[in-house]
Design an enzyme around this catalytic site. Structure first.
Site, mmCIF file in Angstrom:
data_model
loop_
_atom_site.group_PDB
_atom_site.id
_atom_site.type_symbol
_atom_site.label_atom_id
_atom_site.label_comp_id
_atom_site.label_asym_id
_atom_site.label_seq_id
_atom_site.Cartn_x
_atom_site.Cartn_y
_atom_site.Cartn_z
ATOM 1 N N HIS A 1 3.502 3.130 -8.947
ATOM 2 C CA HIS A 1 3.324 1.703 -9.213
ATOM 3 C C HIS A 1 4.594 1.093 -9.803
ATOM 4 O O HIS A 1 4.975 -0.030 -9.463
ATOM 5 C CB HIS A 1 2.153 1.493 -10.174
ATOM 6 N N ASP B 1 0.828 -1.201 0.000
ATOM 7 C CA ASP B 1 0.000 0.000 0.000
ATOM 8 C C ASP B 1 0.864 1.253 0.000
ATOM 9 O O ASP B 1 1.940 1.284 0.603
ATOM 10 C CB ASP B 1 -0.906 -0.015 1.242
ATOM 11 N N LEU C 1 12.265 -20.273 -2.363
ATOM 12 C CA LEU C 1 11.074 -19.544 -1.938
ATOM 13 C C LEU C 1 9.951 -19.676 -2.966
ATOM 14 O O LEU C 1 10.199 -19.647 -4.173
ATOM 15 C CB LEU C 1 11.434 -18.071 -1.749
#
Length: 242
Positions: free
Chosen positions: A36, A19, A130
């Site tokens: 962004h 956010d 991962l």
């Protein structure tokens, strides 16, 4: 393991709500799209940092079902960024032995984006490091609704006895089937809400809120979150977590 991680229990699964991209850009007099773009760079860095720390699963909220309500210009710019960074992710995944998985309803995207998602998953499926999970066109309520539809269809067809449905049955019908629930959820920019993110999976997740905007998130911020996680006495229904 880095020396500043010694003695710390590393959460197996970290989920993040990314956010503050727009506010980061506004603060600098830049268009939201620049926020962004910078946020995507931060995602790349965070994947590499998390892999080195020994985190096994990292899930990020990339694009929600509600994000379609933004302006056509902003949505279009986000789609272009998504196209670009899917290609970048292939390189990053190869370099760091990362497996990529997407959750959410992908059918709404243009075909080239769907093809890119499928390629990312297929070409990284055998990586053993991962697991990087990206929530795209994802909403927790939508996910549960789709799972209920599948389960009720199985019941109607006689493939499933309604009396046999358990929490595990429901978990197995969700987009995150096979992925452990998050141990730690981080939200940047100081907001204190889930925003329809992993609402089934975070029943016992520890939350960490930071005022840092997502583009400014770095290793030090992640380390602070892990230290906060280690300071808590984790219990599940009154039973101390092991």
């Amino acid at each position: 393991m880095e020396t500043d991680l010694e003695g710390l229990q590393i959460p197996g699964h970290v989920a993040i709500i990314l956010d503050g991209n727009g506010r980061w850009a506004k603060k600098r007099g830049l268009p939201r799209t620049m926020g962004h773009k910078e946020g995507c760079v931060t995602v790349e860095k965070t994947v590499e940092i998390a892999a080195r720390m020994g985190i096994r699963y990292l899930t990020v909220y990339g694009f929600s079902t509600e994000n379609w309500k933004r302006s056509a210009e902003e949505v279009g710019a986000l789609m272009q960024l998504f196209r670009y960074y899917m290609m970048r992710l292939l390189k990053i995944a190869s370099q760091n032995n990362v497996r990529v998985r997407m959750i959410g309803e992908r059918s709404r995207f243009d075909q080239d984006i769907i093809d890119g998602i499928n390629r990312l998953e297929a070409e990284t499926k055998d990586n053993t490091g991962l697991t990087f999970v990206i929530a795209v066109n994802y909403g927790g309520r939508d996910e549960i609704t789709r799972a209920v539809r599948r389960l009720t269809a199985d019941c109607a067809a006689g493939r499933l006895d309604p009396a046999s449905i358990t929490e595990e049955t429901i978990s197995g019908a969700l987009d995150t089937a096979g992925i452990p629930d998050p141990d730690l959820l981080i939200r940047t920019s100081g907001e204190n809400r889930l925003s329809n993110y992993l609402i089934w999976q975070t029943a016992y997740t520890e939350f960490y809120i930071t005022d840092c905007y997502w583009p400014d998130f770095n290793r030090d911020e992640l380390l602070r979150a892990i230290r906060a996680y280690n300071s808590r006495d984790r219990r599940y229904g009154g039973v101390k977590a092991q």
